[in-house]
Scaffold this motif. Sequence first.
Motif, PDB file in Angstrom:
ATOM      1  N   ALA A  22       0.816  -1.213   0.000  1.00 16.51           N
ATOM      2  CA  ALA A  22       0.000   0.000   0.000  1.00 16.51           C
ATOM      3  C   ALA A  22       0.848   1.260   0.000  1.00 16.51           C
ATOM      4  O   ALA A  22       0.534   2.239  -0.703  1.00 16.51           O
ATOM      5  CB  ALA A  22      -0.938  -0.014   1.206  1.00 16.51           C
ATOM      6  N   HIS A  23       1.940   1.258   0.780  1.00 16.41           N
ATOM      7  CA  HIS A  23       2.751   2.469   0.875  1.00 16.41           C
ATOM      8  C   HIS A  23       3.480   2.763  -0.434  1.00 16.41           C
ATOM      9  O   HIS A  23       3.726   3.920  -0.763  1.00 16.41           O
ATOM     10  CB  HIS A  23       3.722   2.416   2.056  1.00 16.41           C
ATOM     11  N   LYS A  24       3.804   1.730  -1.173  1.00 15.94           N
ATOM     12  CA  LYS A  24       4.385   1.934  -2.506  1.00 15.94           C
ATOM     13  C   LYS A  24       3.351   2.573  -3.427  1.00 15.94           C
ATOM     14  O   LYS A  24       3.630   3.521  -4.169  1.00 15.94           O
ATOM     15  CB  LYS A  24       4.875   0.601  -3.053  1.00 15.94           C
ATOM     16  N   ALA A  25       2.109   2.075  -3.368  1.00 14.66           N
ATOM     17  CA  ALA A  25       1.042   2.612  -4.204  1.00 14.66           C
ATOM     18  C   ALA A  25       0.789   4.087  -3.898  1.00 14.66           C
ATOM     19  O   ALA A  25       0.641   4.907  -4.807  1.00 14.66           O
ATOM     20  CB  ALA A  25      -0.239   1.801  -3.994  1.00 14.66           C
ATOM     21  N   SER A  26       0.733   4.422  -2.616  1.00 11.07           N
ATOM     22  CA  SER A  26       0.472   5.810  -2.221  1.00 11.07           C
ATOM     23  C   SER A  26       1.570   6.742  -2.711  1.00 11.07           C
ATOM     24  O   SER A  26       1.297   7.842  -3.216  1.00 11.07           O
ATOM     25  CB  SER A  26       0.352   5.907  -0.694  1.00 11.07           C
ATOM     26  N   HIS A  27       2.815   6.301  -2.569  1.00 14.26           N
ATOM     27  CA  HIS A  27       3.937   7.144  -2.996  1.00 14.26           C
ATOM     28  C   HIS A  27       3.913   7.335  -4.508  1.00 14.26           C
ATOM     29  O   HIS A  27       4.186   8.432  -5.015  1.00 14.26           O
ATOM     30  CB  HIS A  27       5.257   6.519  -2.545  1.00 14.26           C
ATOM     31  N   GLU A  28       3.572   6.271  -5.241  1.00 17.61           N
ATOM     32  CA  GLU A  28       3.455   6.399  -6.696  1.00 17.61           C
ATOM     33  C   GLU A  28       2.309   7.339  -7.064  1.00 17.61           C
ATOM     34  O   GLU A  28       2.402   8.095  -8.034  1.00 17.61           O
ATOM     35  CB  GLU A  28       3.228   5.023  -7.313  1.00 17.61           C
ATOM     36  N   GLY A  29       1.230   7.299  -6.291  1.00 11.96           N
ATOM     37  CA  GLY A  29       0.110   8.193  -6.552  1.00 11.96           C
ATOM     38  C   GLY A  29       0.501   9.643  -6.436  1.00 11.96           C
ATOM     39  O   GLY A  29       0.126  10.478  -7.277  1.00 11.96           O
ATOM     40  N   VAL A  30       1.261   9.970  -5.409  1.00 12.89           N
ATOM     41  CA  VAL A  30       1.753  11.345  -5.237  1.00 12.89           C
ATOM     42  C   VAL A  30       2.671  11.723  -6.391  1.00 12.89           C
ATOM     43  O   VAL A  30       2.554  12.814  -6.972  1.00 12.89           O
ATOM     44  CB  VAL A  30       2.480  11.488  -3.883  1.00 12.89           C
ATOM     45  N   MET A  31       3.577  10.825  -6.737  1.00  8.70           N
ATOM     46  CA  MET A  31       4.533  11.102  -7.811  1.00  8.70           C
ATOM     47  C   MET A  31       3.821  11.397  -9.131  1.00  8.70           C
ATOM     48  O   MET A  31       4.124  12.375  -9.816  1.00  8.70           O
ATOM     49  CB  MET A  31       5.472   9.915  -7.991  1.00  8.70           C
ATOM     50  N   VAL A  32       2.844  10.559  -9.466  1.00  9.15           N
ATOM     51  CA  VAL A  32       2.139  10.732 -10.743  1.00  9.15           C
ATOM     52  C   VAL A  32       1.329  12.025 -10.761  1.00  9.15           C
ATOM     53  O   VAL A  32       1.322  12.754 -11.761  1.00  9.15           O
ATOM     54  CB  VAL A  32       1.235   9.508 -11.012  1.00  9.15           C
ATOM     55  N   ALA A  33       0.668  12.330  -9.656  1.00  7.67           N
ATOM     56  CA  ALA A  33      -0.095  13.579  -9.588  1.00  7.67           C
ATOM     57  C   ALA A  33       0.819  14.785  -9.792  1.00  7.67           C
ATOM     58  O   ALA A  33       0.461  15.750 -10.496  1.00  7.67           O
ATOM     59  CB  ALA A  33      -0.815  13.681  -8.248  1.00  7.67           C
ATOM     60  N   GLU A  34       1.994  14.745  -9.203  1.00  8.32           N
ATOM     61  CA  GLU A  34       2.936  15.846  -9.346  1.00  8.32           C
ATOM     62  C   GLU A  34       3.478  15.939 -10.774  1.00  8.32           C
ATOM     63  O   GLU A  34       3.681  17.035 -11.305  1.00  8.32           O
ATOM     64  CB  GLU A  34       4.058  15.700  -8.319  1.00  8.32           C
ATOM     65  N   LEU A  35       3.706  14.799 -11.418  1.00  6.98           N
ATOM     66  CA  LEU A  35       4.135  14.810 -12.825  1.00  6.98           C
ATOM     67  C   LEU A  35       3.071  15.439 -13.702  1.00  6.98           C
ATOM     68  O   LEU A  35       3.364  16.271 -14.573  1.00  6.98           O
ATOM     69  CB  LEU A  35       4.420  13.382 -13.294  1.00  6.98           C
ATOM     70  N   ILE A  36       1.820  15.050 -13.480  1.00  5.44           N
ATOM     71  CA  ILE A  36       0.718  15.579 -14.279  1.00  5.44           C
ATOM     72  C   ILE A  36       0.583  17.088 -14.081  1.00  5.44           C
ATOM     73  O   ILE A  36       0.265  17.830 -15.016  1.00  5.44           O
ATOM     74  CB  ILE A  36      -0.593  14.848 -13.912  1.00  5.44           C
ATOM     75  N   ALA A  37       0.863  17.539 -12.861  1.00  4.57           N
ATOM     76  CA  ALA A  37       0.767  18.972 -12.559  1.00  4.57           C
ATOM     77  C   ALA A  37       1.983  19.760 -13.031  1.00  4.57           C
ATOM     78  O   ALA A  37       2.066  20.969 -12.807  1.00  4.57           O
ATOM     79  CB  ALA A  37       0.580  19.155 -11.055  1.00  4.57           C
ATOM     80  N   GLY A  38       2.940  19.057 -13.655  1.00  2.68           N
ATOM     81  CA  GLY A  38       4.086  19.749 -14.222  1.00  2.68           C
ATOM     82  C   GLY A  38       5.263  19.923 -13.292  1.00  2.68           C
ATOM     83  O   GLY A  38       6.197  20.676 -13.583  1.00  2.68           O
ATOM     84  N   GLN A  39       5.235  19.205 -12.169  1.00  6.00           N
ATOM     85  CA  GLN A  39       6.342  19.302 -11.222  1.00  6.00           C
ATOM     86  C   GLN A  39       7.384  18.219 -11.485  1.00  6.00           C
ATOM     87  O   GLN A  39       7.110  17.203 -12.128  1.00  6.00           O
ATOM     88  CB  GLN A  39       5.816  19.167  -9.789  1.00  6.00           C
ATOM     89  N   ASP A  40       8.592  18.447 -10.977  1.00  8.53           N
ATOM     90  CA  ASP A  40       9.613  17.404 -11.001  1.00  8.53           C
ATOM     91  C   ASP A  40       9.287  16.398  -9.915  1.00  8.53           C
ATOM     92  O   ASP A  40       8.951  16.764  -8.780  1.00  8.53           O
ATOM     93  CB  ASP A  40      10.999  18.004 -10.742  1.00  8.53           C
ATOM     94  N   ALA A  41       9.358  15.128 -10.236  1.00  8.26           N
ATOM     95  CA  ALA A  41       9.031  14.092  -9.253  1.00  8.26           C
ATOM     96  C   ALA A  41       9.984  12.924  -9.422  1.00  8.26           C
ATOM     97  O   ALA A  41      10.187  12.423 -10.536  1.00  8.26           O
ATOM     98  CB  ALA A  41       7.587  13.625  -9.425  1.00  8.26           C
ATOM     99  N   HIS A  42      10.591  12.514  -8.326  1.00  6.83           N
ATOM    100  CA  HIS A  42      11.534  11.401  -8.372  1.00  6.83           C
ATOM    101  C   HIS A  42      10.801  10.072  -8.483  1.00  6.83           C
ATOM    102  O   HIS A  42       9.775   9.863  -7.837  1.00  6.83           O
ATOM    103  CB  HIS A  42      12.398  11.388  -7.111  1.00  6.83           C
TER     104      HIS A  42
END
Length: 463
Positions: free
Chosen positions: A317-337
């Motif tokens: 679950a914690h991997k999924a949540s972290h990926e969710g944050v990363m993808v949302a930030e990518l879509i919003a145009g931010q740099d995301a590791h």
Amino acid sequence: MAKSFDMIVIGAGPGGYVAAIRGAQLGLNVAIVEREHLGGICLNWGCIPTKAMLRSAEVFHLMHRAKEFGLSADGIGYDLDAVVKRSRKIAGQLNSGVGHLLKKNKVQVFMGEASLPAKGKVSVKTDKGSEDLEGRNIVIATGARARELPGLEADGDLVWTYKHALKPPRMPKKLLVVGSGAIGIEFASFFNTLGAETTVVEVMDRILPIEDAEISAFAAKQFAAQGMTVLPKTMVKKLDRAKGRVTAHLETGGKVSTQEFDTVISAVGIVGNTEGLGLDALGVKVEKTHIVTDPQCRTGVEGVYAIGDIAGAPWLAHKASHEGVMVAELIAGQDAHAVDPSAIAGCTYCNPQVASVGLTETQAKEQGFDVKVGRFPFIGNGKAIALGEAEGLIKTVFDGKTGALLGAHMVGAEVTELIQGYIVARQLETTEEDLMQTVFPHPTLSEMMHESVLDAFGRAIHF
């Protein structure tokens, strides 16, 4: 006319709802589609309700040890229905909490079955008909379900999946658990603690096969001491079902034997929920029931992402949540590791608990590192002894040349909480010297983490 969104998330589990909330925080117009329960399997049928049930088993176990602590407890028993009711109540509470968070962040929720008829389009089949949505970006977070092997299919009566085990129709008397990963071992630990005669079979050469071999061996001894039977290198060839009983044909070393049980729990892995989405027509690649992505969860089809269990291991679950944050930030145009799988800890809430992060000793050696290993037993720690939890082990694996912490592996009381210290250490790229110079509070279980580091370099004080 179809409703239009910047981001549409399919699946409201720990990956999906977190992605939706983060996207909304970043100013995106977000919709989320869920066919069953907000919070997904983890919150409703996995992580949370299982921990509630395991807590009941832990308290029950401690009650039987009352005399050790100078206490007395008579007439100790349990009410399985009440244990399950508490578990379901907690899941329901958190399910409502997810709904509140989505509403608070102005995420539009659609309850129904989603499909992707074309690029940028999502069709939602609801109780009232269908709803057409358009999205510049689509995040697939549909999760996974229990794998069922031929002949081991669940029927809810004699053979259970994790869902049946969370709302058991009865207390098993003689239980067979097939598979010794986190799900299998947690249910084995729960029912064994409550008195079921429990056998665990594992096709690999040891239980908890993804853990460090030394930790697996330690855990196996503890389970055996609790009365559990563990059968590694064993395959269930067939189940013969009759009224009130199951005869299991077990193959070990080429020889087949039979044993009779009243209940079987199948915990042999998971398969991704890819059906009905229209992924093939869209050009999204699927391998072994999981969507293929790059390190930033892109599927190869522009504007389509996949996160969490549907995107492959580790299924946490914690991997999924972290990926969710990363993808949302990518879509919003931010740099995301990108999420580093080696930095994601695994936790198993059996008795004793098991937790780990990074490379095992064997993996580190296979990758050519000059390995230095430190160990510290719970019996050498004052807090562990005071708690009556003196059985356990902390193990650390270092690169002898650079001092980098390659991995950490634990078995014992509260190690699922302790592991976070090593996760932070790895994230900050600390060396053995940094950890040695860190002052750990006394008396705490965390002191064992310090001692394990010291031991790797021949400097342990209390062992």
